[in-house]
Write a protein that holds these residues in place. Structure first.
Motif, PDB file in Angstrom:
ATOM      1  N   ALA A 120       0.808  -1.224   0.000  1.00  0.00           N
ATOM      2  CA  ALA A 120       0.000   0.000   0.000  1.00  0.00           C
ATOM      3  C   ALA A 120       0.842   1.275   0.000  1.00  0.00           C
ATOM      4  O   ALA A 120       0.349   2.335   0.378  1.00  0.00           O
TER       5      ALA A 120
ATOM      6  N   ALA B   7       1.864   3.334  -2.388  1.00  0.00           N
ATOM      7  CA  ALA B   7       1.303   4.425  -3.190  1.00  0.00           C
ATOM      8  C   ALA B   7       0.100   5.062  -2.494  1.00  0.00           C
ATOM      9  O   ALA B   7      -0.013   6.294  -2.439  1.00  0.00           O
ATOM     10  N   LYS B   8      -0.770   4.244  -1.950  1.00  0.00           N
ATOM     11  CA  LYS B   8      -1.956   4.771  -1.260  1.00  0.00           C
ATOM     12  C   LYS B   8      -1.548   5.548  -0.004  1.00  0.00           C
ATOM     13  O   LYS B   8      -2.082   6.622   0.274  1.00  0.00           O
ATOM     14  N   LEU B   9      -0.583   5.005   0.756  1.00  0.00           N
ATOM     15  CA  LEU B   9      -0.098   5.708   1.954  1.00  0.00           C
ATOM     16  C   LEU B   9       0.525   7.044   1.579  1.00  0.00           C
ATOM     17  O   LEU B   9       0.318   8.049   2.250  1.00  0.00           O
ATOM     18  N   ARG B  10       1.288   7.078   0.489  1.00  0.00           N
ATOM     19  CA  ARG B  10       1.899   8.334   0.045  1.00  0.00           C
ATOM     20  C   ARG B  10       0.825   9.358  -0.324  1.00  0.00           C
ATOM     21  O   ARG B  10       0.951  10.532  -0.022  1.00  0.00           O
ATOM     22  N   ASP B  11      -0.235   8.887  -0.986  1.00  0.00           N
ATOM     23  CA  ASP B  11      -1.332   9.794  -1.346  1.00  0.00           C
ATOM     24  C   ASP B  11      -1.981  10.379  -0.097  1.00  0.00           C
ATOM     25  O   ASP B  11      -2.256  11.573  -0.027  1.00  0.00           O
ATOM     26  N   VAL B  12      -2.238   9.534   0.884  1.00  0.00           N
ATOM     27  CA  VAL B  12      -2.887   9.987   2.117  1.00  0.00           C
ATOM     28  C   VAL B  12      -1.970  10.943   2.878  1.00  0.00           C
ATOM     29  O   VAL B  12      -2.400  12.003   3.332  1.00  0.00           O
TER      30      VAL B  12
END
Length: 104
Positions: free
Chosen positions: A45, A47-52
């Motif tokens: 995750a 990429a998703k963590l970076r987005d958040v």
């Protein structure tokens, strides 16, 4: 979060390696939250963590694949450039353009 040397966990190294550039106050991260982040990273995750994590920060991406991210610390503001096409020559050119803009 305690000092990584005191924790002895490989998960701490993983968090700092994968997300360290996005954590403004990593020392304030609780061990429990660090374990959850590590679990997410192991689960793919990133990429998703970076987005958040980046949601509260100004971030722009160009059509050529260059990402610009606004950051600040106690010394002032900065813009981080990353992605394909980022080079020393490009950064010099950007700095010259910023200088021209600020001198108007």
């Amino acid at each position: 979060m305690r000092d990584p040397d005191q924790m002895g966990g490989a998960f701490v190294a993983m968090i700092f390696e994968e997300l360290g550039d996005m954590l403004q106050f990593p020392e304030a991260l609780r061990e429990k939250d660090g374990l959850r982040l590590a679990q997410g990273l192991r689960g793919g995750a990133e990429a998703k963590l970076r987005d958040v994590l980046g949601a509260g920060q100004a971030r722009m991406q160009t059509s050529t694949g260059v990402t610009m991210q606004k950051k600040s610390d106690s010394d002032g503001f900065m813009i981080r450039f990353s992605g394909k096409g980022v080079s020393d020559e490009m950064i010099k050119m950007v700095m010259e353009e910023v200088q021209k803009t600020l001198e108007k």
